[in-house]
Design a protein around this motif. Sequence first.
Motif, PDB file in Angstrom:
ATOM      1  N   HIS A  40     -26.882   1.412 -30.420  1.00  8.94           N
ATOM      2  CA  HIS A  40     -25.582   1.355 -30.424  1.00  8.94           C
ATOM      3  C   HIS A  40     -25.136   2.207 -31.841  1.00  8.94           C
TER       4      HIS A  40
ATOM      5  N   GLN B 232     -27.850   8.591 -12.370  1.00  8.24           N
ATOM      6  CA  GLN B 232     -28.268   7.231 -12.672  1.00  8.24           C
ATOM      7  C   GLN B 232     -29.136   6.535 -11.686  1.00  8.24           C
TER       8      GLN B 232
ATOM      9  N   THR C 187     -24.987   5.492 -30.343  1.00  4.36           N
ATOM     10  CA  THR C 187     -24.269   6.037 -29.056  1.00  4.36           C
ATOM     11  C   THR C 187     -23.144   5.834 -29.313  1.00  4.36           C
ATOM     12  N   ASP C 188     -22.383   4.908 -30.441  1.00 11.09           N
ATOM     13  CA  ASP C 188     -21.017   4.835 -30.676  1.00 11.09           C
ATOM     14  C   ASP C 188     -20.483   6.296 -31.339  1.00 11.09           C
TER      15      ASP C 188
ATOM     16  N   ASP D 277     -29.607   2.311 -21.211  1.00  6.71           N
ATOM     17  CA  ASP D 277     -30.259   0.894 -20.871  1.00  6.71           C
ATOM     18  C   ASP D 277     -31.769   0.961 -21.481  1.00  6.71           C
TER      19      ASP D 277
ATOM     20  N   TYR E 104     -22.787   8.143 -20.208  1.00  7.61           N
ATOM     21  CA  TYR E 104     -24.195   7.396 -19.814  1.00  7.61           C
ATOM     22  C   TYR E 104     -24.005   5.885 -20.304  1.00  7.61           C
ATOM     23  N   THR E 105     -24.464   4.817 -19.592  1.00  6.18           N
ATOM     24  CA  THR E 105     -24.479   3.619 -20.143  1.00  6.18           C
ATOM     25  C   THR E 105     -26.019   3.425 -20.483  1.00  6.18           C
TER      26      THR E 105
ATOM     27  N   ASN F 260     -19.397   9.960 -24.253  1.00  6.91           N
ATOM     28  CA  ASN F 260     -20.546   9.829 -23.434  1.00  6.91           C
ATOM     29  C   ASN F 260     -20.471   9.137 -22.143  1.00  6.91           C
TER      30      ASN F 260
ATOM     31  N   GLU G  39     -23.434   9.537 -11.725  1.00  2.95           N
ATOM     32  CA  GLU G  39     -23.741   8.266 -11.116  1.00  2.95           C
ATOM     33  C   GLU G  39     -24.857   8.590 -10.377  1.00  2.95           C
TER      34      GLU G  39
ATOM     35  N   GLY H 176     -30.166   7.674 -18.171  1.00  2.88           N
ATOM     36  CA  GLY H 176     -29.897   6.637 -19.237  1.00  2.88           C
ATOM     37  C   GLY H 176     -30.779   5.694 -19.619  1.00  2.88           C
ATOM     38  N   TYR H 177     -32.217   5.862 -19.003  1.00  2.00           N
ATOM     39  CA  TYR H 177     -32.973   4.518 -19.023  1.00  2.00           C
ATOM     40  C   TYR H 177     -33.993   5.007 -20.223  1.00  2.00           C
TER      41      TYR H 177
ATOM     42  N   THR I 285     -31.727  -2.372 -30.234  1.00  2.00           N
ATOM     43  CA  THR I 285     -30.325  -2.643 -29.311  1.00  2.00           C
ATOM     44  C   THR I 285     -29.471  -1.982 -30.652  1.00  2.00           C
TER      45      THR I 285
END
Lengths: 382, 227
Positions: A186, A155, A189-190, A200, A197-198, A195, A152, A217-218, A182
Amino acid sequence: MIISTPNALCFGDEFPASGAPCLAHVEGHGLTMTFLPDADACGRRSESVPFSELTVSAGGLDHDQLVATWAGATGQRTLYLKNPDLIRAFRQAAPDRLTIPLERAAEQVRQVRQRRRIVWMLVGGTLLASVLGLWFGSDLLVELAVDRIPVEWEQKLGESAYHDFLARQEVMKEGPAVAAVTEMTHRMTDTIAGNPYTFDITVVKSDVVNAFALPGGYIVVFTGLMKKAENSEEVAGVLAHELNHVLQRHGLERIVKQLGFVAVVSIVLGNQQGLGGVMKQLGIELMTLKFGRAQETEADLTGLQLLHRAKIDPNGMITFFQRLAEKDDGRVEWFSTHPMSSARAERLNAELTDLPKQTSEPFTFDWTNVRASLGAQAGGSP
Amino acid sequence: MKSEILYPGAFPMVRVELAEGEHIKAESGAMVACSPTIDIESKMEGGFLGALSRKFLTGEKFFFQTLRASRGAGEVLLAPTVPGEIVVLDLDGVSEYMVQKDGFLAGADGVAIDSQMQSMSRGLLSGEGFFILKMSGKGMLLLNSFGAVHKIELKPGQEYIVDNSHLVAWSTTTTYNIEKATSGWVASFTSGEGFVCRFRGPGLVFIQSRNPGGFGAWVRQFIPVTE
């Protein structure tokens, strides 16, 4: 008798505290001292003392002087001999009664010196080991510190730099290019288990052939890179590489390394919150962080594995890198920070042959349409 | 070679008279003034390695200056950097002195200057560092102190206790041990003395009335700290 250079210092009540310089001789019966004319008020004179009246020991600052003591006519006398020849002559001429304690004292001196040498060697060895340990173990220490920083927090750190950068760019919010990126993201990351991280990912309109990742994760992909790519797998290769810079926390490792050892220790000991402030103080800009060679290699290899897991053809990654490296037209920024050596390509090829063979699954979009939507000319890169 | 201490006290200067052809070696930067007959040369005492070890091990200067009366007799005025007394010793070829690293001001050509390693305990705790200067040979030796110099004369077996960092020079016929100032560890440090050197004679011990480290700490509190 001609007095030559004095070779001993004699101490006694009638002599100055610094001692009276004298010329000492070892003779068959004992010691004879001849004092310099100005050493005492009586002028030049000699004094003899038989071995039977002497007691000897080792003395002086380094215990390297022979100290002979006797009871003189005017009180106790102490003679300090340092000249090695004189000491040798004394040891040869003196009776066992004197040489035995002298040998014992000499042995003690040798032991003290030996001990001192050992202590210095130990200290030197410890210092050398510490320096080597820091040199070779610093990466381990950095990893330990990085492990203690929560995702966090990472991030938050990346987020501010990310938004600052995007505010100055023309961002693509929708369209075939965004949809394609995108989908690629996906797909990959799937396949990442656990994982944290989200991700972006933003597509930025720019002719610069580049993509970069920020901690947390940017990821930014420039349209220049997409225009240059001949197929979607090539872009996916770059994305896989950048995703792994995030997953391996390379950005954070660089920050911690630049902040130095003290920061690392404070983080390991639990002070993660102060890192942002320290970073600001030291003026470390996230955007200017460069990854190290080892990090690039790691991102390559883990990126290749990620592509394989996501059933995306990994050859795209290698061919795209090779093609762009050969064709440096000065605008390919990605390669200014990611030097493409033949060794790197070989490593990737070797890794690829080690991976089990599988059939790649194509993306749902048509890459020609994606490139056309960006205004790229049909038929491959310029 | 004759010497005379001018303005004895906190800010002394020493005048050294040199006959034609005589020379004196002094710490780099020690010369204040000299006769026009004096030539100033720079020299690495003890050769390159000697100078290197002196520079890196004792913190002394790499070069010494040699002041030579090459064009007739003349005089040289020398002064140390820090306020404090100057003491003149006459080395007789047998007496040797250990000198703390900032204590050397000047010496006759016959005076040999070497850096010598101390034992671990002395290096760590005596306040003089691991490497000190050893002066031997024959001729005039000028030492300087921080504050006044006090000479302690020790008879054989006589002991004296000196707080570390107050040492200037001591005969090599003396010996010393480092010990706590008081019997207890806590009291040793709360007393402000920490470690002391217990000297044992015979020989001379020259001490300085001020502690450079302590003075530095005192000055530091008045230096404005910029944000």
